[in-house]
Write a protein that holds these residues in place. Sequence first.
Motif, PDB file in Angstrom:
ATOM      1  N   MET A  55       0.825  -1.226   0.000  1.00  0.00           N
ATOM      2  CA  MET A  55       0.000   0.000   0.000  1.00  0.00           C
ATOM      3  C   MET A  55       0.849   1.261   0.000  1.00  0.00           C
ATOM      4  O   MET A  55       0.715   2.134  -0.849  1.00  0.00           O
ATOM      5  N   SER A  56       1.806   1.346   0.958  1.00  0.00           N
ATOM      6  CA  SER A  56       2.600   2.571   1.034  1.00  0.00           C
ATOM      7  C   SER A  56       3.540   2.665  -0.168  1.00  0.00           C
ATOM      8  O   SER A  56       3.943   3.752  -0.566  1.00  0.00           O
ATOM      9  N   THR A  57       3.899   1.519  -0.753  1.00  0.00           N
ATOM     10  CA  THR A  57       4.709   1.544  -1.975  1.00  0.00           C
ATOM     11  C   THR A  57       3.896   2.109  -3.138  1.00  0.00           C
ATOM     12  O   THR A  57       4.407   2.888  -3.947  1.00  0.00           O
ATOM     13  N   VAL A  58       2.628   1.702  -3.199  1.00  0.00           N
ATOM     14  CA  VAL A  58       1.748   2.229  -4.241  1.00  0.00           C
ATOM     15  C   VAL A  58       1.634   3.751  -4.105  1.00  0.00           C
ATOM     16  O   VAL A  58       1.806   4.503  -5.068  1.00  0.00           O
ATOM     17  N   LEU A  59       1.356   4.203  -2.872  1.00  0.00           N
ATOM     18  CA  LEU A  59       1.205   5.643  -2.655  1.00  0.00           C
ATOM     19  C   LEU A  59       2.481   6.387  -3.025  1.00  0.00           C
ATOM     20  O   LEU A  59       2.438   7.483  -3.579  1.00  0.00           O
ATOM     21  N   GLN A  60       3.637   5.770  -2.706  1.00  0.00           N
ATOM     22  CA  GLN A  60       4.893   6.451  -3.013  1.00  0.00           C
ATOM     23  C   GLN A  60       5.120   6.554  -4.526  1.00  0.00           C
ATOM     24  O   GLN A  60       5.589   7.585  -5.017  1.00  0.00           O
ATOM     25  N   ALA A  61       4.746   5.497  -5.252  1.00  0.00           N
ATOM     26  CA  ALA A  61       4.870   5.551  -6.707  1.00  0.00           C
ATOM     27  C   ALA A  61       3.966   6.644  -7.278  1.00  0.00           C
ATOM     28  O   ALA A  61       4.364   7.410  -8.168  1.00  0.00           O
ATOM     29  N   VAL A  62       2.739   6.737  -6.725  1.00  0.00           N
ATOM     30  CA  VAL A  62       1.818   7.784  -7.155  1.00  0.00           C
ATOM     31  C   VAL A  62       2.417   9.169  -6.862  1.00  0.00           C
ATOM     32  O   VAL A  62       2.346  10.081  -7.694  1.00  0.00           O
ATOM     33  N   GLU A  63       3.053   9.289  -5.685  1.00  0.00           N
ATOM     34  CA  GLU A  63       3.643  10.564  -5.300  1.00  0.00           C
ATOM     35  C   GLU A  63       4.739  10.978  -6.279  1.00  0.00           C
ATOM     36  O   GLU A  63       4.769  12.124  -6.735  1.00  0.00           O
ATOM     37  N   VAL A  64       5.629  10.037  -6.606  1.00  0.00           N
ATOM     38  CA  VAL A  64       6.715  10.358  -7.538  1.00  0.00           C
ATOM     39  C   VAL A  64       6.146  10.750  -8.901  1.00  0.00           C
ATOM     40  O   VAL A  64       6.546  11.752  -9.501  1.00  0.00           O
ATOM     41  N   ALA A  65       5.149   9.979  -9.378  1.00  0.00           N
ATOM     42  CA  ALA A  65       4.539  10.307 -10.669  1.00  0.00           C
ATOM     43  C   ALA A  65       3.908  11.697 -10.626  1.00  0.00           C
ATOM     44  O   ALA A  65       4.059  12.495 -11.565  1.00  0.00           O
ATOM     45  N   GLY A  66       3.215  11.994  -9.534  1.00  0.00           N
ATOM     46  CA  GLY A  66       2.554  13.294  -9.405  1.00  0.00           C
ATOM     47  C   GLY A  66       3.543  14.442  -9.366  1.00  0.00           C
ATOM     48  O   GLY A  66       3.387  15.449 -10.072  1.00  0.00           O
ATOM     49  N   VAL A  67       4.602  14.293  -8.558  1.00  0.00           N
ATOM     50  CA  VAL A  67       5.609  15.356  -8.467  1.00  0.00           C
ATOM     51  C   VAL A  67       6.230  15.615  -9.830  1.00  0.00           C
ATOM     52  O   VAL A  67       6.366  16.767 -10.262  1.00  0.00           O
ATOM     53  N   ILE A  68       6.590  14.536 -10.543  1.00  0.00           N
ATOM     54  CA  ILE A  68       7.224  14.716 -11.848  1.00  0.00           C
ATOM     55  C   ILE A  68       6.258  15.359 -12.841  1.00  0.00           C
ATOM     56  O   ILE A  68       6.630  16.264 -13.590  1.00  0.00           O
ATOM     57  N   ALA A  69       4.976  14.926 -12.813  1.00  0.00           N
ATOM     58  CA  ALA A  69       4.007  15.510 -13.751  1.00  0.00           C
ATOM     59  C   ALA A  69       3.813  16.990 -13.464  1.00  0.00           C
ATOM     60  O   ALA A  69       3.791  17.819 -14.388  1.00  0.00           O
ATOM     61  N   PHE A  70       3.662  17.348 -12.182  1.00  0.00           N
ATOM     62  CA  PHE A  70       3.496  18.757 -11.831  1.00  0.00           C
ATOM     63  C   PHE A  70       4.734  19.559 -12.256  1.00  0.00           C
ATOM     64  O   PHE A  70       4.617  20.636 -12.842  1.00  0.00           O
ATOM     65  N   ALA A  71       5.914  19.018 -11.945  1.00  0.00           N
ATOM     66  CA  ALA A  71       7.143  19.723 -12.307  1.00  0.00           C
ATOM     67  C   ALA A  71       7.234  19.912 -13.815  1.00  0.00           C
ATOM     68  O   ALA A  71       7.634  20.983 -14.296  1.00  0.00           O
ATOM     69  N   CYS A  72       6.843  18.885 -14.571  1.00  0.00           N
ATOM     70  CA  CYS A  72       6.896  18.993 -16.037  1.00  0.00           C
ATOM     71  C   CYS A  72       6.008  20.132 -16.531  1.00  0.00           C
ATOM     72  O   CYS A  72       6.385  20.871 -17.443  1.00  0.00           O
ATOM     73  N   SER A  73       4.810  20.262 -15.952  1.00  0.00           N
ATOM     74  CA  SER A  73       3.920  21.314 -16.455  1.00  0.00           C
ATOM     75  C   SER A  73       4.529  22.687 -16.148  1.00  0.00           C
ATOM     76  O   SER A  73       4.397  23.617 -16.936  1.00  0.00           O
ATOM     77  N   GLY A  74       5.213  22.816 -15.007  1.00  0.00           N
ATOM     78  CA  GLY A  74       5.909  24.069 -14.714  1.00  0.00           C
ATOM     79  C   GLY A  74       7.051  24.297 -15.691  1.00  0.00           C
ATOM     80  O   GLY A  74       7.256  25.397 -16.207  1.00  0.00           O
ATOM     81  N   PHE A  75       7.804  23.224 -15.951  1.00  0.00           N
ATOM     82  CA  PHE A  75       8.925  23.275 -16.870  1.00  0.00           C
ATOM     83  C   PHE A  75       8.488  23.774 -18.249  1.00  0.00           C
ATOM     84  O   PHE A  75       9.097  24.682 -18.832  1.00  0.00           O
ATOM     85  N   ILE A  76       7.390  23.190 -18.738  1.00  0.00           N
ATOM     86  CA  ILE A  76       6.926  23.533 -20.085  1.00  0.00           C
ATOM     87  C   ILE A  76       6.465  24.992 -20.158  1.00  0.00           C
ATOM     88  O   ILE A  76       6.826  25.728 -21.078  1.00  0.00           O
ATOM     89  N   GLU A  77       5.692  25.411 -19.131  1.00  0.00           N
ATOM     90  CA  GLU A  77       5.210  26.797 -19.183  1.00  0.00           C
ATOM     91  C   GLU A  77       6.365  27.792 -19.062  1.00  0.00           C
ATOM     92  O   GLU A  77       6.384  28.817 -19.746  1.00  0.00           O
ATOM     93  N   ALA A  78       7.363  27.464 -18.216  1.00  0.00           N
ATOM     94  CA  ALA A  78       8.499  28.378 -18.063  1.00  0.00           C
ATOM     95  C   ALA A  78       9.284  28.500 -19.369  1.00  0.00           C
ATOM     96  O   ALA A  78       9.750  29.583 -19.731  1.00  0.00           O
ATOM     97  N   ARG A  79       9.443  27.379 -20.086  1.00  0.00           N
ATOM     98  CA  ARG A  79      10.160  27.445 -21.370  1.00  0.00           C
ATOM     99  C   ARG A  79       9.380  28.227 -22.408  1.00  0.00           C
ATOM    100  O   ARG A  79       9.959  28.953 -23.221  1.00  0.00           O
ATOM    101  N   GLN A  80       8.047  28.097 -22.372  1.00  0.00           N
ATOM    102  CA  GLN A  80       7.244  28.875 -23.319  1.00  0.00           C
ATOM    103  C   GLN A  80       7.416  30.365 -23.087  1.00  0.00           C
ATOM    104  O   GLN A  80       7.281  31.168 -24.016  1.00  0.00           O
ATOM    105  N   LYS A  81       7.688  30.724 -21.820  1.00  0.00           N
ATOM    106  CA  LYS A  81       7.894  32.130 -21.490  1.00  0.00           C
ATOM    107  C   LYS A  81       9.352  32.533 -21.665  1.00  0.00           C
ATOM    108  O   LYS A  81       9.769  33.589 -21.202  1.00  0.00           O
ATOM    109  N   LYS A  82      10.150  31.645 -22.266  1.00  0.00           N
ATOM    110  CA  LYS A  82      11.561  31.927 -22.548  1.00  0.00           C
ATOM    111  C   LYS A  82      12.371  32.205 -21.286  1.00  0.00           C
ATOM    112  O   LYS A  82      13.271  33.052 -21.293  1.00  0.00           O
ATOM    113  N   MET A  83      12.021  31.513 -20.200  1.00  0.00           N
ATOM    114  CA  MET A  83      12.802  31.708 -18.984  1.00  0.00           C
ATOM    115  C   MET A  83      14.145  30.992 -19.087  1.00  0.00           C
ATOM    116  O   MET A  83      14.303  30.038 -19.852  1.00  0.00           O
ATOM    117  N   ASP A  84      15.104  31.433 -18.266  1.00  0.00           N
ATOM    118  CA  ASP A  84      16.412  30.785 -18.227  1.00  0.00           C
ATOM    119  C   ASP A  84      16.373  29.639 -17.213  1.00  0.00           C
ATOM    120  O   ASP A  84      15.327  29.296 -16.658  1.00  0.00           O
TER     121      ASP A  84
END
Lengths: 202, 202, 202
Positions: free
Chosen positions: B1-30
């Motif tokens: 159970m806690s392994t499942v939740l941890q996998a979900v957590e890692v997937a969620g963190v990476i997905a959220f970070a990716c959406s930030g990454f993409i928007e920042a690049r669209q705004k030509k950030m460094d």
Amino acid sequence: MSTVLQAVEVAGVIAFACSGFIEARQKKMDAVGVFTVAFITAFGGGTLRDLLLDRRPLFWVEHQQYPILIFVMALIAIPFSRHLQHAVAEKAINYADALGLGLFSVTGASLAADAQMPMFVCVMMGVITGIFGGVLRDIICNEIPLVFKRGQLYATCSFAGCWTYLLMEKMQASESAALLAGIAVCFSLRALALRFHWRLPG
Amino acid sequence: MSTVLQAVEVAGVIAFACSGFIEARQKKMDAVGVFTVAFITAFGGGTLRDLLLDRRPLFWVEHQQYPILIFVMALIAIPFSRHLQHAVAEKAINYADALGLGLFSVTGASLAADAQMPMFVCVMMGVITGIFGGVLRDIICNEIPLVFKRGQLYATCSFAGCWTYLLMEKMQASESAALLAGIAVCFSLRALALRFHWRLPG
Amino acid sequence: MSTVLQAVEVAGVIAFACSGFIEARQKKMDAVGVFTVAFITAFGGGTLRDLLLDRRPLFWVEHQQYPILIFVMALIAIPFSRHLQHAVAEKAINYADALGLGLFSVTGASLAADAQMPMFVCVMMGVITGIFGGVLRDIICNEIPLVFKRGQLYATCSFAGCWTYLLMEKMQASESAALLAGIAVCFSLRALALRFHWRLPG
């Protein structure tokens, strides 16, 4: 030593406040806006760090002379602001700002280390202290934060200064030597970047 | 159970970070901007919740591997970012994001319930945890937050997931059953909304 | 007395929420955005003050009827929002807003004084409580905060009300007399500024 640090602190606070003052005037803000933006530019980074670390009292609460100073500066400076940008040399502001960046970053990292934060988090707290005043200034002025955009070495200088401080602490250097070294690294890197127009790859 | 939740957590963190990454690049950030925006997208919601509930240490302070992961991701990904958006399937990000939304929302509501908050406030804390990373991302990128604008079911899925969790807790279900049910409701609703383009009325 | 203050509080919360509601609709936000912006306009200032003073529980956590009220208002009002702006007299909102500004500012200053803050900081906390809901509303709506821009007397009224309250407290006036005087000064100044279009110089 503590007199030197205090002089650096005053120079840094004034330089940060000036950059808020100038941006607020460019956006045609009134006296309330100018004071608020100058204040947030000067103390926003440290306040965010204190919220994240749960430290109280806040720096500007303990030293109410600083908000009063910015309040008086705003009252005095507004009638003259058309002439002000010519009078105050932009270069002087840039170098005072670099000093402030160094001091605020390194003391931010130091406070986080006192609170037993892990190393990378200490560096992040230092950089947040150094740069988030400017980030909040730009958010209130409805701009994408300059520090994220221009590719200039700015946050990177803060980053290098914080690592210098933390590594010297780790190697049992005295607190004041580590502080000075961190500020010096951040300041010199920033001064070189200003002088030679160094930029991040990107 | 806690392994499942941890996998979900890692997937969620990476997905959220990716959406930030993409928007920042669209705004030509460094690089500095890209890292900061990705970091704030991933942890902004939880950090705001912890400030409101006065919880310390913050999630990313306890788990410094996450900020380091995002830092390394930013360094590696920036040179390839022109190709990245094609490489990473947008669909995969959307579904990982829906998982993250479910997990972060329900754990936010759960932490608020532990702190004896009243029921409606627990739901608000859950939704804040789930959506405010994206809100802060858009504020920094100088946009009106997407989650308030597009009429898509997004915050609504988080809202439904939090109520599911809290009502199951109220009915004496086990903590893990309530967690899974809340995440499942949020994720399914979001997946259906993505698949069938469901929109809010108004 | 406490009934009077409570009526003022309800009027103020509703007026602040309405101004958030109206701005969110002008930006074509959906139901989630409308609720969030109305909520943040009403409680953002007090929440920021409580974070800075490290006070818990937050006002809207203790009184969950207020977030629920705004939630229900948002649900009811959205279908009618095209007609709403004509129905609700703008004048009525302006005066209710002035009452709210007075109450929130003076109670903010009072809470800071209870926490032993120095005098100028108490005034700042009062003004933050009064105006930062609107500031956050404008930031989320991607505008430069109106209160910093228009040159109208708004923050200045809050400033005057807070000083009135604090000076009366200093002169050993009763708490309720000081509260009423502070609110009255802020409200009257704001009403006069609205009536005669008084503006800040500059």
